[in-house]
Design a protein around this motif. Sequence first.
Motif, PDB file in Angstrom:
ATOM      1  N   LYS A   1       0.778  -1.087  -0.015  1.00 23.64           N
ATOM      2  CA  LYS A   1      -0.142   0.066  -0.067  1.00 23.64           C
ATOM      3  C   LYS A   1       0.865   1.247  -0.012  1.00 23.64           C
ATOM      4  O   LYS A   1       0.470   2.162   0.715  1.00 23.64           O
ATOM      5  CB  LYS A   1      -0.927   0.127   1.260  1.00 23.64           C
ATOM      6  CG  LYS A   1      -2.045  -1.250   1.230  1.00 23.64           C
ATOM      7  CD  LYS A   1      -3.021  -1.138   2.281  1.00 23.64           C
ATOM      8  CE  LYS A   1      -3.680  -2.498   2.113  1.00 23.64           C
ATOM      9  NZ  LYS A   1      -4.643  -2.656   3.106  1.00 23.64           N
ATOM     10  N   ARG A   2       1.830   1.355  -0.666  1.00 22.98           N
ATOM     11  CA  ARG A   2       2.833   2.674  -0.847  1.00 22.98           C
ATOM     12  C   ARG A   2       2.350   3.298  -2.106  1.00 22.98           C
ATOM     13  O   ARG A   2       2.363   2.806  -3.386  1.00 22.98           O
ATOM     14  CB  ARG A   2       4.201   2.323  -1.070  1.00 22.98           C
ATOM     15  CG  ARG A   2       4.652   1.328   0.206  1.00 22.98           C
ATOM     16  CD  ARG A   2       5.987   0.728  -0.226  1.00 22.98           C
ATOM     17  NE  ARG A   2       5.933  -0.350  -0.989  1.00 22.98           N
ATOM     18  CZ  ARG A   2       6.612  -1.087  -1.610  1.00 22.98           C
ATOM     19  NH1 ARG A   2       8.012  -0.947  -1.237  1.00 22.98           N
ATOM     20  NH2 ARG A   2       6.607  -2.056  -2.486  1.00 22.98           N
ATOM     21  N   PRO A   3       1.546   4.298  -1.843  1.00 18.16           N
ATOM     22  CA  PRO A   3       0.722   5.089  -2.897  1.00 18.16           C
ATOM     23  C   PRO A   3       2.032   5.616  -4.359  1.00 18.16           C
ATOM     24  O   PRO A   3       1.631   5.244  -5.664  1.00 18.16           O
ATOM     25  CB  PRO A   3       0.533   6.622  -2.454  1.00 18.16           C
ATOM     26  CG  PRO A   3       0.363   6.135  -0.773  1.00 18.16           C
ATOM     27  CD  PRO A   3       1.473   5.240  -0.726  1.00 18.16           C
ATOM     28  N   ALA A   4       3.263   6.035  -4.077  1.00 17.13           N
ATOM     29  CA  ALA A   4       4.282   6.112  -5.150  1.00 17.13           C
ATOM     30  C   ALA A   4       4.432   5.015  -5.972  1.00 17.13           C
ATOM     31  O   ALA A   4       4.598   5.131  -7.376  1.00 17.13           O
ATOM     32  CB  ALA A   4       5.414   6.760  -4.664  1.00 17.13           C
ATOM     33  N   ILE A   5       4.831   4.208  -5.353  1.00 18.35           N
ATOM     34  CA  ILE A   5       5.206   2.737  -6.079  1.00 18.35           C
ATOM     35  C   ILE A   5       3.818   2.309  -6.920  1.00 18.35           C
ATOM     36  O   ILE A   5       3.855   1.984  -7.960  1.00 18.35           O
ATOM     37  CB  ILE A   5       5.537   1.617  -5.246  1.00 18.35           C
ATOM     38  CG1 ILE A   5       7.044   2.265  -4.904  1.00 18.35           C
ATOM     39  CG2 ILE A   5       5.445   0.336  -5.962  1.00 18.35           C
ATOM     40  CD1 ILE A   5       7.832   1.227  -4.055  1.00 18.35           C
ATOM     41  N   ALA A   6       2.664   2.404  -6.132  1.00 19.21           N
ATOM     42  CA  ALA A   6       1.439   1.920  -6.818  1.00 19.21           C
ATOM     43  C   ALA A   6       0.996   2.789  -8.146  1.00 19.21           C
ATOM     44  O   ALA A   6       0.592   2.260  -9.233  1.00 19.21           O
ATOM     45  CB  ALA A   6       0.128   1.718  -5.850  1.00 19.21           C
ATOM     46  N   ARG A   7       1.404   4.009  -7.788  1.00 16.20           N
ATOM     47  CA  ARG A   7       1.134   4.938  -8.990  1.00 16.20           C
ATOM     48  C   ARG A   7       2.123   4.488 -10.280  1.00 16.20           C
ATOM     49  O   ARG A   7       1.600   4.819 -11.303  1.00 16.20           O
ATOM     50  CB  ARG A   7       1.412   6.620  -8.462  1.00 16.20           C
ATOM     51  CG  ARG A   7       1.070   7.459  -9.722  1.00 16.20           C
ATOM     52  CD  ARG A   7       1.334   8.927  -9.016  1.00 16.20           C
ATOM     53  NE  ARG A   7       0.623   9.287  -7.868  1.00 16.20           N
ATOM     54  CZ  ARG A   7       1.233   9.291  -6.439  1.00 16.20           C
ATOM     55  NH1 ARG A   7       2.400   9.346  -6.472  1.00 16.20           N
ATOM     56  NH2 ARG A   7       0.369   9.578  -5.444  1.00 16.20           N
ATOM     57  N   ARG A   8       3.202   4.597 -10.034  1.00 12.28           N
ATOM     58  CA  ARG A   8       4.295   4.263 -11.217  1.00 12.28           C
ATOM     59  C   ARG A   8       3.932   2.916 -11.859  1.00 12.28           C
ATOM     60  O   ARG A   8       3.910   2.831 -12.809  1.00 12.28           O
ATOM     61  CB  ARG A   8       5.653   4.325 -10.550  1.00 12.28           C
ATOM     62  CG  ARG A   8       6.844   4.151 -11.577  1.00 12.28           C
ATOM     63  CD  ARG A   8       6.535   5.059 -12.550  1.00 12.28           C
ATOM     64  NE  ARG A   8       7.515   4.959 -13.568  1.00 12.28           N
ATOM     65  CZ  ARG A   8       7.086   4.787 -14.807  1.00 12.28           C
ATOM     66  NH1 ARG A   8       5.860   4.511 -15.116  1.00 12.28           N
ATOM     67  NH2 ARG A   8       8.024   4.336 -15.833  1.00 12.28           N
ATOM     68  N   LEU A   9       3.543   1.801 -10.993  1.00 14.68           N
ATOM     69  CA  LEU A   9       3.345   0.700 -11.674  1.00 14.68           C
ATOM     70  C   LEU A   9       1.772   0.768 -12.522  1.00 14.68           C
ATOM     71  O   LEU A   9       1.938   0.014 -13.516  1.00 14.68           O
ATOM     72  CB  LEU A   9       2.999  -0.452 -10.455  1.00 14.68           C
ATOM     73  CG  LEU A   9       4.208  -1.127  -9.864  1.00 14.68           C
ATOM     74  CD1 LEU A   9       3.843  -1.855  -8.542  1.00 14.68           C
ATOM     75  CD2 LEU A   9       4.818  -1.971 -10.728  1.00 14.68           C
ATOM     76  N   HIS A  10       1.015   1.418 -11.937  1.00  9.19           N
ATOM     77  CA  HIS A  10      -0.151   1.610 -12.771  1.00  9.19           C
ATOM     78  C   HIS A  10       0.322   2.573 -13.949  1.00  9.19           C
ATOM     79  O   HIS A  10      -0.585   2.204 -15.065  1.00  9.19           O
ATOM     80  CB  HIS A  10      -1.224   2.568 -12.059  1.00  9.19           C
ATOM     81  CG  HIS A  10      -2.595   2.668 -12.447  1.00  9.19           C
ATOM     82  ND1 HIS A  10      -2.692   3.768 -13.094  1.00  9.19           N
ATOM     83  CD2 HIS A  10      -3.576   1.709 -12.936  1.00  9.19           C
ATOM     84  CE1 HIS A  10      -4.225   3.698 -14.017  1.00  9.19           C
ATOM     85  NE2 HIS A  10      -4.499   2.323 -13.496  1.00  9.19           N
ATOM     86  N   GLN A  11       1.099   3.361 -13.834  1.00 16.92           N
ATOM     87  CA  GLN A  11       1.271   4.383 -15.207  1.00 16.92           C
ATOM     88  C   GLN A  11       1.956   3.362 -16.262  1.00 16.92           C
ATOM     89  O   GLN A  11       1.438   3.524 -17.322  1.00 16.92           O
ATOM     90  CB  GLN A  11       2.240   5.383 -14.941  1.00 16.92           C
ATOM     91  CG  GLN A  11       1.716   6.508 -13.979  1.00 16.92           C
ATOM     92  CD  GLN A  11       2.743   7.482 -13.643  1.00 16.92           C
ATOM     93  OE1 GLN A  11       4.004   7.118 -13.597  1.00 16.92           O
ATOM     94  NE2 GLN A  11       2.702   8.658 -13.136  1.00 16.92           N
ATOM     95  N   ARG A  12       2.884   2.498 -15.781  1.00 15.34           N
ATOM     96  CA  ARG A  12       3.560   1.553 -16.659  1.00 15.34           C
ATOM     97  C   ARG A  12       2.393   0.608 -17.248  1.00 15.34           C
ATOM     98  O   ARG A  12       2.345   0.328 -18.627  1.00 15.34           O
ATOM     99  CB  ARG A  12       4.763   0.867 -16.089  1.00 15.34           C
ATOM    100  CG  ARG A  12       5.431  -0.003 -16.905  1.00 15.34           C
ATOM    101  CD  ARG A  12       6.036   0.357 -18.058  1.00 15.34           C
ATOM    102  NE  ARG A  12       6.843  -0.294 -18.895  1.00 15.34           N
ATOM    103  CZ  ARG A  12       7.262  -0.086 -20.138  1.00 15.34           C
ATOM    104  NH1 ARG A  12       6.977   0.752 -20.652  1.00 15.34           N
ATOM    105  NH2 ARG A  12       7.839  -1.187 -20.895  1.00 15.34           N
ATOM    106  N   TYR A  13       1.549   0.177 -16.338  1.00 16.80           N
ATOM    107  CA  TYR A  13       0.753  -0.985 -16.800  1.00 16.80           C
ATOM    108  C   TYR A  13      -0.312  -0.565 -17.776  1.00 16.80           C
ATOM    109  O   TYR A  13      -0.445  -0.943 -18.841  1.00 16.80           O
ATOM    110  CB  TYR A  13      -0.145  -1.562 -15.647  1.00 16.80           C
ATOM    111  CG  TYR A  13      -1.369  -2.455 -15.729  1.00 16.80           C
ATOM    112  CD1 TYR A  13      -1.009  -3.785 -16.319  1.00 16.80           C
ATOM    113  CD2 TYR A  13      -2.602  -1.920 -15.551  1.00 16.80           C
ATOM    114  CE1 TYR A  13      -2.166  -4.478 -16.852  1.00 16.80           C
ATOM    115  CE2 TYR A  13      -3.748  -2.770 -15.723  1.00 16.80           C
ATOM    116  CZ  TYR A  13      -3.404  -4.054 -16.546  1.00 16.80           C
ATOM    117  OH  TYR A  13      -4.684  -4.565 -16.687  1.00 16.80           O
ATOM    118  N   SER A  14      -0.935   0.809 -17.558  1.00 17.80           N
ATOM    119  CA  SER A  14      -1.823   1.649 -18.319  1.00 17.80           C
ATOM    120  C   SER A  14      -1.211   1.653 -19.632  1.00 17.80           C
ATOM    121  O   SER A  14      -1.869   1.701 -20.742  1.00 17.80           O
ATOM    122  CB  SER A  14      -2.112   2.807 -17.735  1.00 17.80           C
ATOM    123  OG  SER A  14      -2.769   2.550 -16.436  1.00 17.80           O
TER     124      SER A  14
END
Length: 63
Positions: free
Chosen positions: A33-46
């Motif tokens: 539940k780390r927002p910065a890492i979740a955000r970056r993973l989501h950006q790449r996945y998207s």
Amino acid sequence: MNKLNWRSMIAVLSDLTEDELKQALDAELKTHKRPAIARRLHQRYSAMRTARERVQIMKGLKK
């Protein structure tokens, strides 16, 4: 996937497949539940998902 820190994530991010990115994002959201890492993973996945979908759409237009 093992718990990622920022440096290790950046090092492997471009090598991950779309499925691996989705699994890493799901694991991040469920456990760490780390927002910065979740955000970056989501950006790449998207970005990867969008590229795949665009290819499918363009193939559909050629028929």
